[in-house]
Motif scaffolding. Structure first.
Motif, short mmCIF file in Angstrom:
data_model
loop_
_atom_site.label_atom_id
_atom_site.label_comp_id
_atom_site.label_asym_id
_atom_site.label_seq_id
_atom_site.Cartn_x
_atom_site.Cartn_y
_atom_site.Cartn_z
N LYS A 49 -9.34 1.65 -1.05
CA LYS A 49 -10.24 1.72 -2.20
C LYS A 49 -10.49 3.17 -2.60
CE LYS A 49 -14.79 0.10 -3.79
NZ LYS A 49 -16.02 -0.64 -3.43
N ALA A 50 -10.65 4.04 -1.59
CA ALA A 50 -10.84 5.47 -1.86
C ALA A 50 -9.58 6.07 -2.46
CB ALA A 50 -11.21 6.20 -0.57
N LEU A 51 -8.41 5.63 -1.99
CA LEU A 51 -7.15 6.14 -2.53
C LEU A 51 -7.00 5.79 -4.00
CD1 LEU A 51 -4.24 7.39 -1.81
CD2 LEU A 51 -3.51 5.02 -1.95
N VAL A 52 -7.36 4.57 -4.37
CA VAL A 52 -7.26 4.14 -5.76
C VAL A 52 -8.11 5.06 -6.65
CG1 VAL A 52 -7.82 2.29 -7.39
CG2 VAL A 52 -6.77 1.73 -5.19
N TYR A 108 0.96 2.47 0.74
CA TYR A 108 0.21 1.42 1.42
C TYR A 108 0.82 1.13 2.79
CZ TYR A 108 -2.39 -2.82 2.36
OH TYR A 108 -3.22 -3.75 2.95
N ALA A 109 2.15 1.02 2.82
CA ALA A 109 2.84 0.73 4.09
C ALA A 109 2.59 1.84 5.10
CB ALA A 109 4.34 0.58 3.83
N ARG A 110 2.58 3.08 4.64
CA ARG A 110 2.35 4.21 5.55
C ARG A 110 0.91 4.20 6.06
NH1 ARG A 110 4.34 8.26 2.52
NH2 ARG A 110 6.41 7.98 3.40
N MET A 111 -0.04 3.92 5.17
CA MET A 111 -1.44 3.86 5.59
C MET A 111 -1.67 2.72 6.57
SD MET A 111 -3.49 4.78 2.06
CE MET A 111 -5.10 4.52 2.80
N GLU A 112 -0.98 1.60 6.33
CA GLU A 112 -1.09 0.45 7.23
C GLU A 112 -0.59 0.80 8.62
OE1 GLU A 112 -0.42 -4.27 6.45
OE2 GLU A 112 1.29 -2.96 6.08
N SER A 125 -12.65 14.01 6.00
CA SER A 125 -11.35 13.71 6.61
C SER A 125 -10.53 12.76 5.74
CB SER A 125 -11.55 13.10 8.00
OG SER A 125 -12.27 13.98 8.84
N THR A 126 -11.22 11.79 5.15
CA THR A 126 -10.53 10.84 4.27
C THR A 126 -9.97 11.54 3.04
OG1 THR A 126 -11.98 9.03 5.00
CG2 THR A 126 -10.78 8.70 2.93
N ASP A 127 -10.76 12.42 2.44
CA ASP A 127 -10.30 13.18 1.26
C ASP A 127 -9.07 14.01 1.60
OD1 ASP A 127 -12.33 12.12 -0.25
OD2 ASP A 127 -13.63 13.88 -0.15
N ALA A 128 -9.10 14.66 2.77
CA ALA A 128 -7.97 15.49 3.19
C ALA A 128 -6.73 14.63 3.45
CB ALA A 128 -8.33 16.28 4.45
N TYR A 129 -6.94 13.50 4.10
CA TYR A 129 -5.83 12.58 4.41
C TYR A 129 -5.21 12.02 3.13
CZ TYR A 129 -3.59 8.23 5.98
OH TYR A 129 -2.72 7.20 6.20
N LEU A 130 -6.04 11.58 2.21
CA LEU A 130 -5.53 10.99 0.97
C LEU A 130 -4.83 12.04 0.11
CD1 LEU A 130 -8.47 8.60 0.00
CD2 LEU A 130 -6.37 8.05 1.24
N GLY A 131 -5.38 13.26 0.09
CA GLY A 131 -4.73 14.34 -0.65
C GLY A 131 -3.35 14.64 -0.09
N TRP A 132 -3.26 14.68 1.24
CA TRP A 132 -1.97 14.90 1.90
C TRP A 132 -0.99 13.78 1.55
CZ3 TRP A 132 0.27 11.64 5.59
CH2 TRP A 132 1.43 12.13 6.21
N MET A 133 -1.50 12.55 1.55
CA MET A 133 -0.67 11.38 1.28
C MET A 133 -0.10 11.42 -0.14
SD MET A 133 0.36 8.54 2.77
CE MET A 133 -0.85 8.00 3.98
N ILE A 134 -0.93 11.75 -1.12
CA ILE A 134 -0.49 11.78 -2.52
C ILE A 134 0.48 12.93 -2.75
CG2 ILE A 134 -1.24 12.09 -4.91
CD1 ILE A 134 -3.87 10.68 -4.13
N GLN A 142 -0.91 17.25 10.16
CA GLN A 142 -1.66 17.26 8.92
C GLN A 142 -2.42 15.95 8.69
OE1 GLN A 142 0.68 18.55 5.53
NE2 GLN A 142 1.96 19.82 6.84
N TYR A 143 -1.89 14.86 9.17
CA TYR A 143 -2.58 13.60 8.96
C TYR A 143 -3.25 13.05 10.22
CZ TYR A 143 0.88 10.65 11.35
OH TYR A 143 1.67 10.05 12.29
#
Length: 228
Positions: A141-144, A122-126, A57-66, A14-15
């Motif tokens: 910045k997009a996640l915020v 943040y740690a996971r994205m890093e 892709s960023t929108d999908a990734y951030l949605g999955w993350m949240i 998914q990510y």
């Protein structure tokens, strides 16, 4: 590897696929733009297409993350939103009692819990995004922004259906996220500086700088990147 994660029939898929598309498209656009205005104009069509892929892709990734980190809140408000469409604001508490609503918020969205969850994100994205790609600050910045949009909607639902003020508010969540990003970046830079200093003082007596670089490169090649 990230490629292997993208092919697994698990949550990794998914990510991982989205991360690969994000980093590849971002790298392409930045590489072309760095070559000057002529190249940028020449490849404008490709840059536009790559930018669209990166955003999607960023929108999908951030949605999955949240959804992953705020699973209970996402489930609660998705359910409320669905019920609201069927029965209207006034009858939502019949289906999701106010006591249940408040109890879930108290457990899942206190200020301290919010700070902890956002730091985990943040740690996971890093971990997911390579340092060389330079995408982490852009993605954060997009996640915020996405956090503000999601919590803004949840804040509105809370007020309309329960006359309950969400705390922390969407604006507060943005402040927490910005603080977490700044604190973690500072921590990372400090860690890198410490590592660099340690590497400089751990040379083998009599070893030349060329030999030290060779030893360091060999060690780097033997270590792999982990994604989770």
């Amino acid at each position: 590897s990230l490629h292997e994660c993208s092919e697994r029939e698990t949550t990794d898929q998914q990510y991982a696929a989205n991360v690969m598309r994000m980093e590849n498209s971002y790298f392409f656009t930045q590489s072309i733009k760095q070559r000057g205005s002529e190249m940028t104009t020449l490849f404008q069509k490709q840059i536009t297409a790559a930018s669209a892929i990166c955003k999607q892709s960023t929108d999908a990734y951030l949605g999955w993350m949240i959804k992953r980190e705020f699973k209970s809140l996402h489930s609660l408000f998705s359910n409320i939103s669905r019920i609201r469409r069927d029965v209207g604001d006034a009858d939502v508490p019949i289906h999701v009692p106010r006591a249940t609503f408040v109890r879930t918020l108290s457990k899942e969205s206190s200020r301290e819990v919010m700070k902890e969850k956002i730091s985990v994100i943040y740690a996971r994205m890093e971990k997911h995004l390579s340092e060389q790609g330079g995408l982490l600050p852009v993605a954060w910045k997009a996640l915020v922004k996405v956090l503000y949009e999601w919590f803004g909607r949840w804040e509105k639902l809370s007020t309309q259906c329960y006359k309950f003020i969400l705390e922390p508010s969407a604006v507060d969540v943005v402040r927490i996220a910005k603080a977490a990003g700044g604190a973690n970046r500072t921590k990372t830079l400090a860690s890198e500086a410490k590592t660099s200093t340690s590497a400089g003082t751990s040379a083998v007596p009599g070893e030349s700088s060329t030999s030290r670089r060779s030893r360091s490169n060999t060690a780097d090649k033997s270590s792999g990147l982990a994604y989770a």
